[in-house]
Design a protein around this motif. Structure first.
Motif, short mmCIF file in Angstrom:
data_model
loop_
_atom_site.label_atom_id
_atom_site.label_comp_id
_atom_site.label_asym_id
_atom_site.label_seq_id
_atom_site.Cartn_x
_atom_site.Cartn_y
_atom_site.Cartn_z
N VAL A 36 -7.67 -7.12 5.75
CA VAL A 36 -6.26 -7.61 5.42
C VAL A 36 -5.73 -7.59 3.85
CG1 VAL A 36 -6.75 -9.50 7.27
CG2 VAL A 36 -7.47 -10.14 5.23
N TRP A 37 -6.34 -7.00 3.03
CA TRP A 37 -5.68 -6.85 1.75
C TRP A 37 -5.18 -5.54 1.63
CZ3 TRP A 37 -10.68 -9.09 2.67
CH2 TRP A 37 -10.74 -10.28 2.65
N GLY A 38 -4.97 -4.94 2.55
CA GLY A 38 -4.29 -3.72 2.50
C GLY A 38 -5.09 -2.44 2.27
N VAL A 39 -4.30 -1.20 1.99
CA VAL A 39 -5.30 -0.22 1.43
C VAL A 39 -5.45 -0.11 -0.04
CG1 VAL A 39 -5.32 2.43 1.41
CG2 VAL A 39 -4.25 1.23 3.32
N ASN A 40 -6.28 -1.07 -0.40
CA ASN A 40 -6.66 -1.46 -1.88
C ASN A 40 -7.70 -0.61 -2.16
OD1 ASN A 40 -8.79 -2.69 -0.69
ND2 ASN A 40 -8.55 -4.64 -1.20
N SER A 41 -8.28 -0.89 -3.58
CA SER A 41 -9.03 0.12 -4.13
C SER A 41 -10.36 0.28 -3.38
CB SER A 41 -9.40 -0.39 -5.64
OG SER A 41 -10.03 -1.74 -5.39
N TRP A 42 -11.03 -0.79 -2.55
CA TRP A 42 -12.08 -0.73 -2.02
C TRP A 42 -11.84 0.39 -0.67
CZ3 TRP A 42 -14.10 -1.94 2.97
CH2 TRP A 42 -15.17 -1.73 3.17
N VAL A 43 -11.00 -0.14 -0.10
CA VAL A 43 -10.62 0.83 1.06
C VAL A 43 -10.28 2.24 0.54
CG1 VAL A 43 -8.78 1.03 2.90
CG2 VAL A 43 -9.42 -1.12 2.39
N VAL A 58 -8.20 9.47 6.13
CA VAL A 58 -7.05 8.81 6.24
C VAL A 58 -7.05 7.37 6.56
CG1 VAL A 58 -4.51 9.12 6.95
CG2 VAL A 58 -6.19 11.11 7.14
N ALA A 59 -6.43 6.67 5.56
CA ALA A 59 -6.23 5.13 5.73
C ALA A 59 -4.65 4.94 5.99
CB ALA A 59 -6.87 4.43 4.70
N PRO A 60 -4.25 4.37 7.05
CA PRO A 60 -2.99 3.80 7.29
C PRO A 60 -2.58 2.74 6.55
CG PRO A 60 -3.95 3.75 9.29
CD PRO A 60 -4.92 4.34 8.17
N ALA A 61 -1.52 2.36 6.25
CA ALA A 61 -1.10 0.92 5.61
C ALA A 61 -0.60 0.11 6.75
CB ALA A 61 -0.14 1.16 4.35
N MET A 62 -1.58 -0.56 7.38
CA MET A 62 -1.20 -1.26 8.57
C MET A 62 -0.23 -2.51 8.29
SD MET A 62 -2.79 0.63 10.85
CE MET A 62 -2.52 -0.62 12.44
N PHE A 63 0.01 -2.82 7.29
CA PHE A 63 0.69 -4.18 7.07
C PHE A 63 2.14 -3.68 6.31
CE2 PHE A 63 -2.37 -7.80 6.34
CZ PHE A 63 -2.81 -7.52 7.72
N ASP A 64 2.51 -2.59 6.37
CA ASP A 64 3.54 -1.94 5.86
C ASP A 64 4.94 -2.25 6.69
OD1 ASP A 64 2.78 -0.35 3.64
OD2 ASP A 64 3.31 1.12 4.14
N ARG A 65 4.95 -2.77 7.97
CA ARG A 65 5.86 -3.33 8.81
C ARG A 65 6.05 -4.43 8.45
NH1 ARG A 65 7.14 0.15 13.61
NH2 ARG A 65 5.64 1.97 14.00
N ASP A 67 5.41 -5.95 5.02
CA ASP A 67 5.64 -5.70 3.69
C ASP A 67 5.28 -4.47 3.22
OD1 ASP A 67 5.79 -6.66 1.26
OD2 ASP A 67 4.32 -7.96 0.78
N MET A 68 6.26 -3.57 2.84
CA MET A 68 6.19 -2.38 2.64
C MET A 68 5.32 -2.16 1.30
SD MET A 68 6.43 0.97 3.37
CE MET A 68 7.53 0.76 4.58
N GLY A 69 4.30 -1.44 1.13
CA GLY A 69 3.67 -1.28 0.03
C GLY A 69 2.51 -2.43 -0.38
N TYR A 70 2.44 -3.34 0.73
CA TYR A 70 1.48 -4.35 0.49
C TYR A 70 -0.05 -3.87 0.22
CZ TYR A 70 -1.55 -8.29 1.29
OH TYR A 70 -2.69 -9.03 1.10
N GLU A 71 -0.66 -4.31 -0.87
CA GLU A 71 -1.95 -4.40 -0.91
C GLU A 71 -2.61 -5.27 -2.16
OE1 GLU A 71 -2.99 -0.47 -3.82
OE2 GLU A 71 -2.10 -0.09 -1.83
N SER A 72 -3.71 -5.75 -2.04
CA SER A 72 -3.97 -6.82 -2.97
C SER A 72 -5.46 -6.62 -3.19
CB SER A 72 -3.64 -8.12 -2.41
OG SER A 72 -4.31 -9.26 -3.23
N GLU A 73 -5.65 -6.82 -4.64
CA GLU A 73 -7.10 -6.71 -5.46
C GLU A 73 -7.47 -8.28 -5.43
OE1 GLU A 73 -8.73 -4.02 -5.34
OE2 GLU A 73 -6.81 -2.78 -5.59
N ILE A 82 -1.16 -16.30 1.78
CA ILE A 82 -0.11 -15.11 2.13
C ILE A 82 -0.39 -14.37 3.43
CG2 ILE A 82 0.90 -13.22 1.33
CD1 ILE A 82 0.72 -14.31 -1.64
N ILE A 83 -1.71 -13.93 3.55
CA ILE A 83 -2.28 -12.92 4.67
C ILE A 83 -1.96 -14.03 5.75
CG2 ILE A 83 -4.29 -12.25 5.49
CD1 ILE A 83 -5.26 -11.56 2.84
N GLY A 84 -2.29 -15.20 6.02
CA GLY A 84 -2.10 -16.06 7.15
C GLY A 84 -0.64 -16.01 7.66
#
Length: 224
Positions: A36-43, A58-65, A67-73, A82-84
Protein backbone atom coordinates in the motif's frame (compact mmCIF):
# COMPACT_ATOMS: atom_id res chain seq x y z
CA UNK A 1 19.51 -1.23 -11.98
CA UNK A 2 15.99 -0.44 -13.18
CA UNK A 3 14.29 2.57 -14.70
CA UNK A 4 11.11 4.56 -14.27
CA UNK A 5 8.69 4.07 -17.15
CA UNK A 6 5.17 5.02 -18.24
CA UNK A 7 2.47 2.41 -18.83
CA UNK A 8 -0.71 2.94 -20.84
CA UNK A 9 -3.84 1.05 -19.82
CA UNK A 10 -6.46 -0.04 -22.35
CA UNK A 11 -8.76 2.82 -21.32
CA UNK A 12 -6.02 5.34 -22.17
CA UNK A 13 -4.94 6.06 -18.59
CA UNK A 14 -1.18 6.60 -18.29
CA UNK A 15 0.40 5.42 -15.04
CA UNK A 16 3.91 5.23 -13.69
CA UNK A 17 5.91 2.05 -13.47
CA UNK A 18 9.33 0.66 -12.72
CA UNK A 19 11.11 -1.78 -15.01
CA UNK A 20 14.31 -3.79 -14.61
CA UNK A 21 15.86 -6.06 -17.25
CA UNK A 22 18.46 -8.78 -16.77
CA UNK A 23 21.78 -8.88 -18.51
CA UNK A 24 21.32 -10.83 -21.70
CA UNK A 25 18.11 -12.43 -22.91
CA UNK A 26 15.39 -12.66 -20.24
CA UNK A 27 14.00 -16.08 -19.41
CA UNK A 28 10.44 -14.69 -18.94
CA UNK A 29 8.58 -11.74 -17.43
CA UNK A 30 7.32 -10.98 -13.93
CA UNK A 31 4.88 -8.29 -12.80
CA UNK A 32 5.43 -7.13 -9.21
CA UNK A 33 2.46 -5.56 -7.42
CA UNK A 34 3.19 -3.07 -4.67
CA UNK A 35 2.20 -2.93 -1.05
CA UNK A 36 0.00 0.00 0.00
CA UNK A 37 3.03 2.33 0.08
CA UNK A 38 3.31 2.41 -3.69
CA UNK A 39 6.29 1.54 -5.87
CA UNK A 40 8.71 2.62 -3.15
CA UNK A 41 12.35 1.66 -2.66
CA UNK A 42 11.59 -1.80 -1.27
CA UNK A 43 9.24 -2.70 -4.15
CA UNK A 44 11.83 -1.47 -6.63
CA UNK A 45 14.40 -3.70 -4.91
CA UNK A 46 12.12 -6.69 -5.51
CA UNK A 47 11.86 -5.76 -9.20
CA UNK A 48 15.65 -5.51 -9.35
CA UNK A 49 16.01 -8.89 -7.63
CA UNK A 50 13.82 -10.61 -10.22
CA UNK A 51 15.91 -9.02 -12.95
CA UNK A 52 19.05 -10.44 -11.36
CA UNK A 53 17.40 -13.85 -11.55
CA UNK A 54 16.90 -13.43 -15.29
CA UNK A 55 13.39 -11.98 -15.50
CA UNK A 56 12.15 -8.83 -17.18
CA UNK A 57 10.30 -7.37 -14.19
CA UNK A 58 7.74 -4.54 -14.14
CA UNK A 59 5.92 -2.87 -11.23
CA UNK A 60 2.87 -0.74 -12.08
CA UNK A 61 1.96 2.16 -9.79
CA UNK A 62 -1.46 0.90 -8.78
CA UNK A 63 -2.44 4.01 -6.82
CA UNK A 64 -1.78 6.50 -9.61
CA UNK A 65 -5.50 6.74 -10.38
CA UNK A 66 -5.97 7.98 -6.81
CA UNK A 67 -2.85 10.09 -6.36
CA UNK A 68 -0.51 10.39 -9.34
CA UNK A 69 3.05 9.55 -8.37
CA UNK A 70 2.16 8.36 -4.88
CA UNK A 71 4.81 6.37 -3.03
CA UNK A 72 5.97 6.51 0.56
CA UNK A 73 8.87 5.33 2.69
CA UNK A 74 6.86 6.17 5.81
CA UNK A 75 5.61 2.99 7.47
CA UNK A 76 4.31 4.84 10.53
CA UNK A 77 0.72 5.00 11.83
CA UNK A 78 0.15 8.49 10.40
CA UNK A 79 0.65 7.10 6.89
CA UNK A 80 -1.94 4.40 7.51
CA UNK A 81 -4.54 7.15 7.93
CA UNK A 82 -3.72 8.46 4.46
CA UNK A 83 -3.68 4.95 3.00
CA UNK A 84 -7.01 4.12 4.62
CA UNK A 85 -8.65 7.05 2.90
CA UNK A 86 -7.09 6.08 -0.42
CA UNK A 87 -8.29 2.49 -0.15
CA UNK A 88 -11.86 3.71 0.32
CA UNK A 89 -11.58 5.22 -3.17
CA UNK A 90 -9.66 2.39 -4.81
CA UNK A 91 -11.51 1.02 -7.84
CA UNK A 92 -11.23 -2.75 -8.28
CA UNK A 93 -12.80 -2.39 -11.73
CA UNK A 94 -9.88 -0.44 -13.21
CA UNK A 95 -7.12 -2.28 -11.32
CA UNK A 96 -6.98 -5.15 -13.86
CA UNK A 97 -6.42 -2.61 -16.65
CA UNK A 98 -3.30 -1.33 -14.90
CA UNK A 99 -2.05 -4.85 -14.23
CA UNK A 100 -2.62 -5.76 -17.87
CA UNK A 101 -0.61 -2.71 -18.98
CA UNK A 102 2.36 -4.03 -17.00
CA UNK A 103 1.83 -7.55 -18.36
CA UNK A 104 2.01 -6.19 -21.91
CA UNK A 105 5.43 -4.66 -21.21
CA UNK A 106 6.76 -7.79 -19.50
CA UNK A 107 5.37 -10.06 -22.24
CA UNK A 108 8.12 -9.10 -24.69
CA UNK A 109 10.18 -11.58 -22.66
CA UNK A 110 7.70 -14.43 -23.19
CA UNK A 111 5.45 -15.91 -20.51
CA UNK A 112 4.60 -13.64 -17.60
CA UNK A 113 4.04 -14.35 -13.92
CA UNK A 114 2.70 -12.08 -11.21
CA UNK A 115 3.67 -11.62 -7.60
CA UNK A 116 2.63 -9.06 -5.02
CA UNK A 117 2.69 -8.27 -1.34
CA UNK A 118 -0.09 -7.30 1.09
CA UNK A 119 -2.43 -5.26 -1.16
CA UNK A 120 -0.42 -6.70 -4.02
CA UNK A 121 -1.03 -10.23 -2.79
CA UNK A 122 -4.75 -9.64 -3.10
CA UNK A 123 -4.33 -8.13 -6.57
CA UNK A 124 -2.21 -11.13 -7.58
CA UNK A 125 -4.98 -13.52 -6.52
CA UNK A 126 -7.60 -11.50 -8.38
CA UNK A 127 -5.39 -11.36 -11.47
CA UNK A 128 -5.02 -15.15 -11.33
CA UNK A 129 -8.79 -15.39 -11.46
CA UNK A 130 -9.01 -13.11 -14.48
CA UNK A 131 -6.09 -14.51 -16.45
CA UNK A 132 -4.93 -11.21 -17.97
CA UNK A 133 -2.41 -12.99 -20.19
CA UNK A 134 -0.54 -14.34 -17.18
CA UNK A 135 0.91 -17.83 -16.82
CA UNK A 136 1.50 -18.11 -13.04
CA UNK A 137 0.82 -16.23 -9.80
CA UNK A 138 2.68 -16.26 -6.48
CA UNK A 139 1.10 -13.86 -3.98
CA UNK A 140 2.15 -12.85 -0.48
CA UNK A 141 -0.17 -12.29 2.49
CA UNK A 142 -3.09 -11.01 0.47
CA UNK A 143 -5.68 -9.71 2.94
CA UNK A 144 -9.46 -10.00 2.94
CA UNK A 145 -9.23 -13.44 1.38
CA UNK A 146 -12.69 -14.52 2.50
CA UNK A 147 -14.10 -11.75 0.31
CA UNK A 148 -12.80 -13.41 -2.84
CA UNK A 149 -12.42 -17.02 -1.75
CA UNK A 150 -14.75 -18.24 -4.51
CA UNK A 151 -12.58 -16.74 -7.25
CA UNK A 152 -11.19 -19.63 -9.30
CA UNK A 153 -7.60 -19.18 -10.52
CA UNK A 154 -7.23 -19.66 -14.26
CA UNK A 155 -3.47 -20.18 -13.99
CA UNK A 156 -1.11 -22.07 -11.65
CA UNK A 157 -1.24 -20.19 -8.35
CA UNK A 158 0.39 -20.25 -4.94
CA UNK A 159 0.01 -18.02 -1.88
CA UNK A 160 2.28 -17.28 1.09
CA UNK A 161 1.12 -16.36 4.62
CA UNK A 162 2.59 -15.76 8.06
CA UNK A 163 1.34 -17.86 10.97
CA UNK A 164 1.34 -14.82 13.29
CA UNK A 165 -0.43 -12.42 10.92
CA UNK A 166 -3.11 -10.87 13.13
CA UNK A 167 -4.84 -9.32 10.11
CA UNK A 168 -5.16 -12.67 8.31
CA UNK A 169 -5.94 -15.32 10.94
CA UNK A 170 -4.86 -18.88 10.22
CA UNK A 171 -8.49 -20.03 10.09
CA UNK A 172 -8.93 -17.82 7.01
CA UNK A 173 -5.83 -19.32 5.43
CA UNK A 174 -7.12 -22.81 6.20
CA UNK A 175 -10.47 -21.89 4.63
CA UNK A 176 -8.66 -20.79 1.46
CA UNK A 177 -6.69 -24.02 1.45
CA UNK A 178 -9.85 -26.11 1.84
CA UNK A 179 -11.70 -24.21 -0.89
CA UNK A 180 -8.79 -24.43 -3.36
CA UNK A 181 -6.92 -27.72 -2.85
CA UNK A 182 -5.12 -27.22 -6.17
CA UNK A 183 -3.50 -23.97 -4.99
CA UNK A 184 -0.23 -24.12 -3.07
CA UNK A 185 -0.93 -22.42 0.27
CA UNK A 186 2.31 -22.00 2.23
CA UNK A 187 2.54 -20.81 5.83
CA UNK A 188 5.70 -19.44 7.46
CA UNK A 189 6.91 -18.35 10.87
CA UNK A 190 6.13 -14.67 10.53
CA UNK A 191 3.81 -11.73 10.90
CA UNK A 192 2.19 -9.66 8.17
CA UNK A 193 4.81 -8.22 5.84
CA UNK A 194 7.49 -10.71 6.80
CA UNK A 195 9.32 -10.14 3.50
CA UNK A 196 9.73 -6.37 3.73
CA UNK A 197 13.31 -5.79 4.89
CA UNK A 198 12.60 -2.07 5.28
CA UNK A 199 10.24 -2.87 8.17
CA UNK A 200 12.54 -4.54 10.73
CA UNK A 201 9.71 -5.08 13.20
CA UNK A 202 7.97 -7.29 10.61
CA UNK A 203 10.84 -8.72 8.58
CA UNK A 204 11.75 -12.37 9.04
CA UNK A 205 14.77 -13.09 6.87
CA UNK A 206 14.58 -16.88 7.16
CA UNK A 207 10.89 -16.98 6.25
CA UNK A 208 11.34 -14.55 3.39
CA UNK A 209 14.28 -16.49 1.95
CA UNK A 210 12.24 -19.67 2.01
CA UNK A 211 9.19 -18.05 0.43
CA UNK A 212 11.24 -16.20 -2.20
CA UNK A 213 13.04 -19.40 -3.19
CA UNK A 214 9.66 -21.09 -3.52
CA UNK A 215 8.37 -18.31 -5.78
CA UNK A 216 11.45 -18.56 -8.00
CA UNK A 217 11.09 -22.32 -8.27
CA UNK A 218 7.39 -21.88 -9.09
CA UNK A 219 8.13 -19.35 -11.81
CA UNK A 220 10.97 -21.44 -13.22
CA UNK A 221 8.52 -24.31 -13.55
CA UNK A 222 5.64 -22.39 -15.13
CA UNK A 223 7.40 -19.56 -16.98
CA UNK A 224 10.77 -20.97 -17.92
Amino acid sequence: MGERIKLTASDGFVLNGYRAAPEGKPRAGVVVIQEVWGVNSWVRSVVDRYARHGYLAVAPAMFDRLDMGYESENYGPDQFVIIGEMMKRFDNATAPLDVAAAVAVAAVAGKVGITGFCFGGRVSWQAAGLGLGLSAASGYYGGGILGYIDLEPKIPTEMHYGDKDTGIPLEQVEALKARHPGVGIHVYDGVHGFCNSDRPQNFNEAACRKASARSLEFFHKHLG
